[in-house]
Design a protein around this motif. Structure first.
Motif, PDB file in Angstrom:
ATOM      1  N   GLU A 150       0.862  -1.190   0.000  1.00 19.90           N
ATOM      2  CA  GLU A 150       0.000   0.000   0.000  1.00 19.90           C
ATOM      3  C   GLU A 150       0.895   1.235   0.000  1.00 19.90           C
ATOM      4  OE1 GLU A 150      -3.273   0.716  -0.017  1.00 19.90           O
ATOM      5  OE2 GLU A 150      -4.127  -1.319   0.074  1.00 19.90           O
ATOM      6  N   VAL A 151       0.590   2.176  -0.866  1.00 21.77           N
ATOM      7  CA  VAL A 151       1.335   3.436  -0.920  1.00 21.77           C
ATOM      8  C   VAL A 151       0.403   4.564  -0.482  1.00 21.77           C
ATOM      9  CG1 VAL A 151       2.541   5.097  -2.397  1.00 21.77           C
ATOM     10  CG2 VAL A 151       2.857   2.627  -2.753  1.00 21.77           C
ATOM     11  N   VAL A 152       0.902   5.408   0.400  1.00 18.73           N
ATOM     12  CA  VAL A 152       0.138   6.561   0.890  1.00 18.73           C
ATOM     13  C   VAL A 152       0.888   7.830   0.497  1.00 18.73           C
ATOM     14  CG1 VAL A 152      -0.678   7.799   2.943  1.00 18.73           C
ATOM     15  CG2 VAL A 152      -0.853   5.295   2.829  1.00 18.73           C
ATOM     16  N   GLY A 153       0.165   8.817  -0.012  1.00 20.29           N
ATOM     17  CA  GLY A 153       0.746  10.127  -0.279  1.00 20.29           C
ATOM     18  C   GLY A 153       0.374  11.063   0.849  1.00 20.29           C
ATOM     19  N   CYS A 154       1.300  11.918   1.282  1.00 16.71           N
ATOM     20  CA  CYS A 154       1.063  12.766   2.459  1.00 16.71           C
ATOM     21  C   CYS A 154       0.118  13.937   2.183  1.00 16.71           C
ATOM     22  CB  CYS A 154       2.391  13.286   3.004  1.00 16.71           C
ATOM     23  SG  CYS A 154       3.314  14.313   1.842  1.00 16.71           S
ATOM     24  N   SER A 155      -0.412  14.006   0.982  1.00 15.74           N
ATOM     25  CA  SER A 155      -1.426  15.004   0.618  1.00 15.74           C
ATOM     26  C   SER A 155      -2.128  14.509  -0.639  1.00 15.74           C
ATOM     27  CB  SER A 155      -0.776  16.372   0.354  1.00 15.74           C
ATOM     28  OG  SER A 155       0.105  16.298  -0.764  1.00 15.74           O
ATOM     29  N   ARG A 156      -3.216  15.177  -1.009  1.00 13.18           N
ATOM     30  CA  ARG A 156      -3.884  14.810  -2.258  1.00 13.18           C
ATOM     31  C   ARG A 156      -2.953  15.063  -3.438  1.00 13.18           C
ATOM     32  NH1 ARG A 156      -8.323  17.236   0.508  1.00 13.18           N
ATOM     33  NH2 ARG A 156      -7.978  19.222  -0.565  1.00 13.18           N
ATOM     34  N   TRP A 157      -2.203  16.172  -3.348  1.00 13.32           N
ATOM     35  CA  TRP A 157      -1.261  16.488  -4.423  1.00 13.32           C
ATOM     36  C   TRP A 157      -0.218  15.380  -4.573  1.00 13.32           C
ATOM     37  CZ3 TRP A 157       4.010  16.878  -4.602  1.00 13.32           C
ATOM     38  CH2 TRP A 157       4.542  17.338  -5.811  1.00 13.32           C
ATOM     39  N   MET A 158       0.331  14.928  -3.441  1.00  7.36           N
ATOM     40  CA  MET A 158       1.381  13.907  -3.481  1.00  7.36           C
ATOM     41  C   MET A 158       0.842  12.595  -4.031  1.00  7.36           C
ATOM     42  SD  MET A 158       4.690  13.659  -2.562  1.00  7.36           S
ATOM     43  CE  MET A 158       4.964  12.893  -4.162  1.00  7.36           C
ATOM     44  N   ALA A 159      -0.341  12.191  -3.594  1.00  4.84           N
ATOM     45  CA  ALA A 159      -0.936  10.941  -4.060  1.00  4.84           C
ATOM     46  C   ALA A 159      -1.212  10.995  -5.556  1.00  4.84           C
ATOM     47  CB  ALA A 159      -2.223  10.662  -3.290  1.00  4.84           C
ATOM     48  N   THR A 160      -1.722  12.117  -6.023  1.00  4.72           N
ATOM     49  CA  THR A 160      -2.002  12.282  -7.457  1.00  4.72           C
ATOM     50  C   THR A 160      -0.718  12.252  -8.270  1.00  4.72           C
ATOM     51  OG1 THR A 160      -3.968  13.609  -6.979  1.00  4.72           O
ATOM     52  CG2 THR A 160      -3.050  13.792  -9.191  1.00  4.72           C
ATOM     53  N   HIS A 161       0.324  12.897  -7.741  1.00  4.19           N
ATOM     54  CA  HIS A 161       1.624  12.921  -8.428  1.00  4.19           C
ATOM     55  C   HIS A 161       2.190  11.511  -8.583  1.00  4.19           C
ATOM     56  CE1 HIS A 161       5.702  14.192  -9.476  1.00  4.19           C
ATOM     57  NE2 HIS A 161       6.146  13.377  -8.530  1.00  4.19           N
ATOM     58  N   ILE A 162       2.100  10.708  -7.530  1.00  5.66           N
ATOM     59  CA  ILE A 162       2.615   9.333  -7.580  1.00  5.66           C
ATOM     60  C   ILE A 162       1.872   8.527  -8.643  1.00  5.66           C
ATOM     61  CG2 ILE A 162       2.827   7.170  -6.291  1.00  5.66           C
ATOM     62  CD1 ILE A 162       3.016   8.937  -3.736  1.00  5.66           C
ATOM     63  N   THR A 163       0.563   8.658  -8.650  1.00  7.89           N
ATOM     64  CA  THR A 163      -0.250   7.896  -9.608  1.00  7.89           C
ATOM     65  C   THR A 163       0.036   8.315 -11.041  1.00  7.89           C
ATOM     66  OG1 THR A 163      -2.010   7.666  -7.955  1.00  7.89           O
ATOM     67  CG2 THR A 163      -2.603   7.263 -10.248  1.00  7.89           C
ATOM     68  N   LYS A 164       0.078   9.612 -11.290  1.00  4.02           N
ATOM     69  CA  LYS A 164       0.292  10.111 -12.647  1.00  4.02           C
ATOM     70  C   LYS A 164       1.715   9.868 -13.138  1.00  4.02           C
ATOM     71  CE  LYS A 164      -3.211  13.757 -12.843  1.00  4.02           C
ATOM     72  NZ  LYS A 164      -3.449  15.227 -13.007  1.00  4.02           N
ATOM     73  N   THR A 165       2.696  10.050 -12.256  1.00  5.86           N
ATOM     74  CA  THR A 165       4.102   9.964 -12.666  1.00  5.86           C
ATOM     75  C   THR A 165       4.637   8.542 -12.678  1.00  5.86           C
ATOM     76  OG1 THR A 165       4.438  12.156 -11.678  1.00  5.86           O
ATOM     77  CG2 THR A 165       6.414  10.891 -12.232  1.00  5.86           C
ATOM     78  N   TYR A 166       4.210   7.730 -11.704  1.00  8.10           N
ATOM     79  CA  TYR A 166       4.790   6.394 -11.562  1.00  8.10           C
ATOM     80  C   TYR A 166       3.793   5.259 -11.796  1.00  8.10           C
ATOM     81  CZ  TYR A 166       8.475   9.225  -9.554  1.00  8.10           C
ATOM     82  OH  TYR A 166       9.449  10.180  -9.368  1.00  8.10           O
ATOM     83  N   GLY A 167       2.544   5.601 -12.051  1.00 14.82           N
ATOM     84  CA  GLY A 167       1.551   4.581 -12.365  1.00 14.82           C
ATOM     85  C   GLY A 167       1.180   3.679 -11.210  1.00 14.82           C
TER      86      GLY A 167
END
Length: 367
Positions: A150-167
């Protein structure tokens, strides 16, 4: 449910601090946090005491190994400790930890949760760390992501960045703060001519723009700026202050462990970062009832609601920042409104509230 965390650096940075704060809240959800650290000397003694009072089990290696020897120790100790204590989940927060402990989790057949506190590739680029450092960080970061269940982003911005950039799908969960410590500030009427920033002195935090802004303010209205933090740009920033002849208005305080006391004395807190996945210092300032002026980037946009509990400005726009500072220094009614709203919103960052979100992640992870 037992969850293993680590605090392995010689200094406790924002990412590690966020996990220590999370540990304060997890026992309220019936979770037993276990903290593995080479030594507790880097952790604020008051925080260590609070962790123990909350029931966090601290396992201290009592050594100062560095480099490869440290990471080898961390791997071996994690393997032994997890078996001995019946750990169910290993929770990491940095690329190196995610890689090393992610391997340990795979060996043990345990679940691995990785909270991403920032993209090291962006940070090395902004800080101009060079191609070798960028490549190493890229490999470690991507490896850590792949090893996580499970991957958690420390903000909505961070989570969106991980999904868009690293799939890779990431769940957005804000970082917790030690709300009790910052909300108990005793100075209700701070020095109206003092502003504060607390940050690492590097390119990412962009203290240069803040210094330009202070210079832009009319001399008779110019506030005193306190800068808490240390880093590679301290000498450069000190020379910049001399060049601008601001020595009587800008004070470098170095690394401080009493930021809550500084916030109690300051009128406004400022975070001019070029890049900020979350912005813990901004949330802490809000808990202290201090209006925040922050750059309109990343997670700061989720913490600061412009005109409601703080003000946002365009990154690197020192004139806009100067205008915001002047406005808040002069408009007492606005300051009071933003201060009250800041305190109210800060409650969402309490460790107990954030722990509820992580319980959902842990349960989903375990199936």
């Amino acid at each position: 449910m037992k969850v293993l965390f680590t605090a392995s650096g010689e200094k406790v940075g924002g990412a590690t601090l966020a996990m220590l704060h999370l540990m304060l809240g997890l026992p309220s959800q019936g979770i037993q946090p276990i903290l593995l650290t080479p030594n507790t000397s880097a952790i604020n003694p008051n925080l260590t005491k609070k962790l123990m009072q909350k029931g966090v089990k601290i396992v201290e290696g009592r050594h100062r190994l560095k480099g490869l020897l440290h990471w080898l120790w961390l791997l071996i100790t994690t393997l032994k400790l997890s078996r001995k204590l019946g750990v169910k989940i290993i929770h990491t927060h940095g690329p190196k930890e995610a890689t090393v402990l992610g391997i340990a989790a795979k060996i043990l057949g345990l679940k691995h949760v990785y909270t991403v506190e920032g993209d090291p590739i962006i940070e090395t680029y902004i800080n101009r760390s060079g191609p070798v450092a960028t490549l190493v960080n890229k490999i470690l970061f991507k490896t850590g992501l792949r090893l996580a269940d499970e991957v958690v982003g420390c903000s909505r911005w961070m989570a969106t960045h991980i999904t868009k950039t690293y799939g890779i799908k990431a769940t957005p969960i804000w970082n917790p703060i030690d709300h009790e410590k910052f909300s108990n500030t005793t100075t209700s009427h701070p020095d109206e001519q003092t502003i504060l920033t607390a940050a690492r002195l590097d390119k990412v935090k962009d203290i240069e723009t803040l210094l330009h802004a202070v210079e832009d303010i009319e001399p008779m209205n110019r506030p005193k700026l306190l800068i808490a933090g240390d880093g590679p740009l301290k000498e450069t920033l000190t020379e910049m202050v001399k060049t601008k002849k601001l020595q009587d208005k800008v004070i470098f305080l170095g690394h401080r462990t009493d930021v809550e006391e500084l916030m109690a004395k300051a009128h406004i807190f400022i975070l001019p970062s070029l890049y900020e996945p979350f912005g813990m210092a901004a949330a802490e300032a809000m808990a202290a009832g201090r209006p925040v002026i922050a750059s309109n980037v990343g997670g700061l946009r989720e913490i600061v609601d412009h005109g409601v509990n703080g003000l946002l400005f365009t990154p690197k726009n020192h004139r806009e920042l100067a205008q915001h500072i002047t406005k808040l220094l002069q408009d007492k009614k606005l300051w009071t409104t933003l201060s009250q709203n800041a305190r109210e919103k800060s409650a969402i960052f309490k460790p107990e509230n954030i722990a509820k979100r992580y319980l959902e992640v842990y349960m989903r992870c375990l199936g």
